[in-house]
Design a protein around this motif. Structure first.
Motif, short mmCIF file in Angstrom:
data_model
loop_
_atom_site.label_atom_id
_atom_site.label_comp_id
_atom_site.label_asym_id
_atom_site.label_seq_id
_atom_site.Cartn_x
_atom_site.Cartn_y
_atom_site.Cartn_z
N LEU A 118 0.84 -1.20 0.00
CA LEU A 118 0.00 0.00 0.00
C LEU A 118 0.87 1.25 0.00
O LEU A 118 0.54 2.26 -0.64
CB LEU A 118 -0.92 0.00 1.22
CG LEU A 118 -1.87 -1.19 1.34
CD1 LEU A 118 -2.66 -1.12 2.65
CD2 LEU A 118 -2.83 -1.24 0.15
N TRP A 119 2.00 1.18 0.71
CA TRP A 119 2.91 2.32 0.78
C TRP A 119 3.52 2.63 -0.59
O TRP A 119 3.69 3.79 -0.95
CB TRP A 119 4.01 2.05 1.81
CG TRP A 119 4.97 3.19 2.00
CD1 TRP A 119 6.25 3.27 1.55
CD2 TRP A 119 4.71 4.42 2.69
NE1 TRP A 119 6.82 4.46 1.91
CE2 TRP A 119 5.90 5.19 2.61
CE3 TRP A 119 3.61 4.94 3.35
CZ2 TRP A 119 6.00 6.46 3.19
CZ3 TRP A 119 3.71 6.20 3.92
CH2 TRP A 119 4.89 6.94 3.84
N VAL A 120 3.85 1.57 -1.34
CA VAL A 120 4.41 1.78 -2.69
C VAL A 120 3.43 2.55 -3.56
O VAL A 120 3.82 3.48 -4.28
CB VAL A 120 4.76 0.42 -3.34
CG1 VAL A 120 5.05 0.60 -4.84
CG2 VAL A 120 5.98 -0.20 -2.66
N LEU A 121 2.14 2.19 -3.49
CA LEU A 121 1.12 2.91 -4.26
C LEU A 121 1.04 4.37 -3.83
O LEU A 121 0.98 5.27 -4.67
CB LEU A 121 -0.25 2.24 -4.06
CG LEU A 121 -0.45 0.86 -4.70
CD1 LEU A 121 -1.80 0.28 -4.30
CD2 LEU A 121 -0.35 0.96 -6.22
N LEU A 122 1.07 4.58 -2.51
CA LEU A 122 1.00 5.95 -1.98
C LEU A 122 2.22 6.76 -2.39
O LEU A 122 2.10 7.93 -2.78
CB LEU A 122 0.88 5.89 -0.45
CG LEU A 122 0.78 7.24 0.27
CD1 LEU A 122 -0.46 8.00 -0.18
CD2 LEU A 122 0.75 7.04 1.78
N VAL A 123 3.39 6.14 -2.31
CA VAL A 123 4.65 6.83 -2.64
C VAL A 123 4.65 7.27 -4.11
O VAL A 123 5.00 8.41 -4.42
CB VAL A 123 5.86 5.93 -2.34
CG1 VAL A 123 7.12 6.45 -3.04
CG2 VAL A 123 6.10 5.86 -0.85
N PHE A 124 4.27 6.37 -5.01
CA PHE A 124 4.28 6.72 -6.43
C PHE A 124 3.21 7.76 -6.76
O PHE A 124 3.42 8.62 -7.62
CB PHE A 124 4.11 5.47 -7.30
CG PHE A 124 5.40 4.78 -7.60
CD1 PHE A 124 6.16 5.14 -8.71
CD2 PHE A 124 5.89 3.80 -6.75
CE1 PHE A 124 7.37 4.52 -8.97
CE2 PHE A 124 7.10 3.17 -7.01
CZ PHE A 124 7.85 3.54 -8.12
N THR A 125 2.09 7.69 -6.06
CA THR A 125 1.05 8.69 -6.26
C THR A 125 1.54 10.06 -5.83
O THR A 125 1.46 11.04 -6.59
CB THR A 125 -0.22 8.32 -5.45
OG1 THR A 125 -0.72 7.07 -5.92
CG2 THR A 125 -1.29 9.38 -5.63
N PHE A 126 2.04 10.13 -4.60
CA PHE A 126 2.49 11.42 -4.05
C PHE A 126 3.74 11.93 -4.76
O PHE A 126 3.85 13.14 -5.05
CB PHE A 126 2.75 11.25 -2.55
CG PHE A 126 3.04 12.54 -1.85
CD1 PHE A 126 2.05 13.50 -1.69
CD2 PHE A 126 4.30 12.81 -1.33
CE1 PHE A 126 2.30 14.70 -1.04
CE2 PHE A 126 4.57 14.00 -0.67
CZ PHE A 126 3.57 14.95 -0.52
N SER A 127 4.67 11.03 -5.08
CA SER A 127 5.92 11.42 -5.74
C SER A 127 5.64 11.97 -7.14
O SER A 127 6.22 12.99 -7.55
CB SER A 127 6.88 10.23 -5.83
OG SER A 127 7.24 9.77 -4.55
N GLY A 128 4.75 11.29 -7.88
CA GLY A 128 4.40 11.77 -9.21
C GLY A 128 3.76 13.14 -9.16
O GLY A 128 3.99 13.99 -10.03
N TRP A 129 2.94 13.36 -8.13
CA TRP A 129 2.29 14.66 -7.96
C TRP A 129 3.33 15.74 -7.65
O TRP A 129 3.27 16.86 -8.20
CB TRP A 129 1.27 14.56 -6.83
CG TRP A 129 0.61 15.87 -6.51
CD1 TRP A 129 -0.31 16.54 -7.26
CD2 TRP A 129 0.84 16.67 -5.34
NE1 TRP A 129 -0.68 17.71 -6.64
CE2 TRP A 129 0.00 17.81 -5.45
CE3 TRP A 129 1.64 16.53 -4.21
CZ2 TRP A 129 -0.03 18.81 -4.48
CZ3 TRP A 129 1.61 17.51 -3.24
CH2 TRP A 129 0.79 18.62 -3.37
N LEU A 130 4.30 15.42 -6.79
CA LEU A 130 5.37 16.38 -6.48
C LEU A 130 6.17 16.75 -7.73
O LEU A 130 6.50 17.92 -7.95
CB LEU A 130 6.32 15.80 -5.42
CG LEU A 130 5.84 15.77 -3.97
CD1 LEU A 130 6.90 15.14 -3.09
CD2 LEU A 130 5.54 17.19 -3.48
N ILE A 131 6.48 15.73 -8.54
CA ILE A 131 7.26 15.97 -9.76
C ILE A 131 6.47 16.82 -10.74
O ILE A 131 7.03 17.67 -11.46
CB ILE A 131 7.68 14.63 -10.41
CG1 ILE A 131 8.58 13.84 -9.46
CG2 ILE A 131 8.41 14.88 -11.72
CD1 ILE A 131 9.82 14.57 -9.01
#
Length: 215
Positions: free
Chosen positions: A119-132
């Motif tokens: 679940l954390w991997v999904l959250l990380v990629f979601t949030f990281s992509g948004w930051l980028i």
């Protein structure tokens, strides 16, 4: 099985003692641990990219994936560092348990950490992509990115044999390597203890047979 558990406990106790003796000051150990997990997560990220989606680096979005490694490495290391100390706490609780069932149940909690890691991997990629997207001055809606990655995960569960879904599952497994280390570690110790028990049984059986022949 009781003897296997006993060997397993002894091995775990030895490793925990070694960790506590060699760890040194926490203020020095913590940043080293965090840096290790950053490098591990970034390594897994590029491993997954180049083995599952190498064509990503041949498109106009290549710079996006290069930038993405920074938050992915940082937030991945954040979870892994926390789970490391949770694992140490779990091990101490397990070794303090009097019953074998309590010992196994405590160590099984690391499986829960592995599930949380997914679940954390999904959250990380979601949030990281948004930051980028903010970095690139092309802001996206955080909720939209969440729906995008969640739909990929749901689709992979529904049709795991699909070609694209296999790649996504593989990518997720590689990204979960660091979080799965505690679970893999426990499995390794268990099977190592089982092998030691079988070897001991075999040697005792061989010695018994030799003595009978001598008589």
């Amino acid at each position: 099985m009781a003897e296997v558990i006993s060997i397993w406990r002894d091995s775990l106790h030895t490793i925990l003692d070694l960790y506590e003796r060699k760890r040194g000051r926490l203020l020095l150990f913590l940043p080293c641990l965090f840096l290790f997990f950053i490098l591990l997560n970034i390594t897994c990220y590029w491993w997954a990219i180049y083995t599952a989606f190498p064509f990503y680096m041949e498109t106009h979005e290549a710079s996006h994936y290069v930038k993405l490694q920074v938050p992915v490495g940082f937030f991945g290391a954040l979870f892994d560092s926390l789970s490391f100390f949770v694992t140490i706490w779990i091990i101490k609780r397990a070794l303090a348990a009097q019953k074998t069932s309590e010992y196994v149940i405590h160590l099984s909690l690391d499986l829960f950490i592995a599930i949380l890691a997914t679940l954390w991997v999904l959250l990380v990629f979601t949030f990281s992509g948004w930051l980028i997207s903010l970095w690139e001055n092309a802001p996206e809606q955080l909720a939209d990115r969440g729906v995008k990655y969640t739909s990929r995960a749901v689709q992979a569960i529904k049709d795991p044999a699909g070609r694209e879904n296999i790649k996504n599952i593989y990518f997720g497994l590689i990204m979960g390597v660091s979080a799965a280390l505690p679970t893999c570690f426990h499995f390794f110790l268990f099977f190592s203890s089982l092998i030691k028990k079988l070897r001991k049984t075999f040697l005792n059986s061989s010695e018994s047979t030799d003595l009978n022949h001598e008589k």
